[in-house]
Motif scaffolding. Structure first.
Motif, short mmCIF file in Angstrom:
data_model
loop_
_atom_site.label_atom_id
_atom_site.label_comp_id
_atom_site.label_asym_id
_atom_site.label_seq_id
_atom_site.Cartn_x
_atom_site.Cartn_y
_atom_site.Cartn_z
N CYS A 244 49.26 7.15 59.52
CA CYS A 244 48.10 7.79 58.90
C CYS A 244 47.11 8.33 59.93
O CYS A 244 47.09 7.90 61.09
N GLN A 245 46.26 9.24 59.45
CA GLN A 245 45.15 9.79 60.23
C GLN A 245 43.91 9.71 59.36
O GLN A 245 43.91 10.20 58.23
N TYR A 246 42.86 9.09 59.89
CA TYR A 246 41.67 8.82 59.09
C TYR A 246 40.64 9.93 59.25
O TYR A 246 40.32 10.34 60.37
N GLU A 247 40.12 10.41 58.13
CA GLU A 247 39.15 11.50 58.12
C GLU A 247 37.74 11.00 57.80
O GLU A 247 36.83 11.81 57.61
N GLY A 248 37.55 9.69 57.77
CA GLY A 248 36.24 9.13 57.45
C GLY A 248 35.41 8.86 58.71
O GLY A 248 35.70 9.39 59.79
N PRO A 249 34.37 8.05 58.59
CA PRO A 249 33.49 7.76 59.72
C PRO A 249 34.24 7.19 60.91
O PRO A 249 35.16 6.37 60.76
N ARG A 250 33.84 7.62 62.11
CA ARG A 250 34.57 7.26 63.32
C ARG A 250 34.53 5.77 63.61
O ARG A 250 35.42 5.23 64.26
#
Length: 362
Positions: A244-250
């Motif tokens: 997965c690749q997360y697009e939320g807060p770093r």
């Protein structure tokens, strides 16, 4: 060199044929002779030109083909020796090469209203090619179906049952399509801009490979709605691993890999916090080494590759590599490439692209 390595290289040499071997330069022939395995991957030359390379496990070029643009993922059919490289989203071409040199390279062009998402897979018998595609005006992912026995004529289109369809593969028995819908809406009018980060819909789908019928659709819980399910690899017993690749807060630390099997719920891997931090919320590629019972993850943003035990999910090894890009099974463990020209233990004056496919198997 082990006996299995010799078998691996010889299987490629045998399938490639004398015409291919005769066409190699002395340097390329030497690279092939001392190689344990042969891989295909995209690259960018220092002058900005793009190409497809056949590379030894030591990172030496065996052959290369010029390309009109950048590619992303690749597929390979051991049954026919055909390999396909898909243009990077929102590209509209795919290049098919015959590693046995029985036919000329072929270009597949996306049909009107579609573009390739960068991934695809052959059926086990090599007679069909499936490709992840974007119906961009319909805001939905689809799977294009191509007849590999008839100049890759497009013969069908199946729904992907999601948006942002990215990686996909086919089960070993050829009956099931395994699809990773990243959940991100894009449109070629806006390039690679992500249009719906506030309302993403990531999912993992199993569909019938013959008629496209939905078998299972796994959505992520609301708190993980910004976790884009992107890449896939499967084990010999049919278990599906996803990255997965997360697009939320770093500063969030969501799970970045998981697994499931038909009829089972998704199970995320509980990685140590320092590993999750090191992956920088981004796993760009995943691979399974079936012989060794290992799973490999690579993160270009984190500059890290991680090896997991396929049974327990435990971390068994890590390697720091700046801009770590592609990962694929080696004779033992994995070979990893980078945007900075690393491939295994060597370095070339090119930028290797994000994915690698192994062309010969022991």
């Amino acid at each position: 060199m082990t006996r299995s390595a010799l078998i691996d290289r010889r299987s490629f040499v045998r399938s490639a044929g004398l015409a291919f071997l005769a066409s190699l330069s002395d340097r390329a022939a030497f690279a092939l002779q001392r190689s344990d395995a042969v891989y295909a991957t995209g690259f960018r030359s220092p002058d900005g030109a793009f190409g497809l390379a056949l590379v030894s496990e030591q990172g030496e070029f065996v052959d290369r083909i010029d390309l009109p643009g950048r590619i992303h993922g690749l597929g390979y059919s051991p049954a026919t020796g055909k390999a396909v490289a898909f243009a990077r989203r929102p590209g509209t071409f795919a290049l098919v090469i015959d590693t046995r040199h029985r036919s000329e390279p072929a270009i597949i062009s996306a049909v009107e209203g579609r573009h390739f998402y960068g991934h695809g897979s052959f059926s086990p018998d090599g007679r069909r090619l499936y490709a992840s595609e974007n119906d961009f005006d319909g805001s939905r992912g689809v799977i294009g179906v191509y007849d590999a026995t008839d100049r890759f004529r497009r013969i069908a289109e199946f729904p992907a049952y999601g948006i942002g369809t990215h990686d996909m593969t086919v089960s070993d028995d050829g009956r099931t399509l395994i699809i990773a819908n990243g959940g991100i809406e894009t449109h070629p009018d806006f390039g690679r801009t992500k249009l719906n980060l506030d309302r993403m819909e990531p999912s993992l789908v199993l569909a019938d490979a013959f008629d496209g019928r939905l078998i299972e659709r796994h959505t992520l819980p609301r708190e993980l709605s910004q976790l884009s399910t992107r890449h896939l690899s499967t084990t010999a017993d049919g278990e599906i691993w996803f990255a997965c690749q997360y697009e939320g807060p770093r500063n969030d630390l969501p799970p970045l890999a998981g697994r499931f099997a038909r009829g089972e719920a998704l199970a995320f891997i509980d990685l140590p916090e320092e590993i999750t931090v090191g992956l920088a919320n981004y796993v760009g590629a995943i691979a399974v080494n079936r012989k060794d019972g290992l799973v490999g993850l690579a993160s270009p943003k984190g500059g890290l590759s991680v090896t997991l035990d396929v049974t327990t999910g435990a971390v068994v090894g890590t390697e720091m590599l700046a801009d770590a890009a592609g990962i694929a099974p080696a004779i033992h463990g994995f070979v990893v490439s980078s945007y900075r020209g690393a491939f295994g233990q060597s370095r070339q004056s090119v930028a290797f692209d994000q994915h690698i496919v192994r062309l010969a198997t022991a």
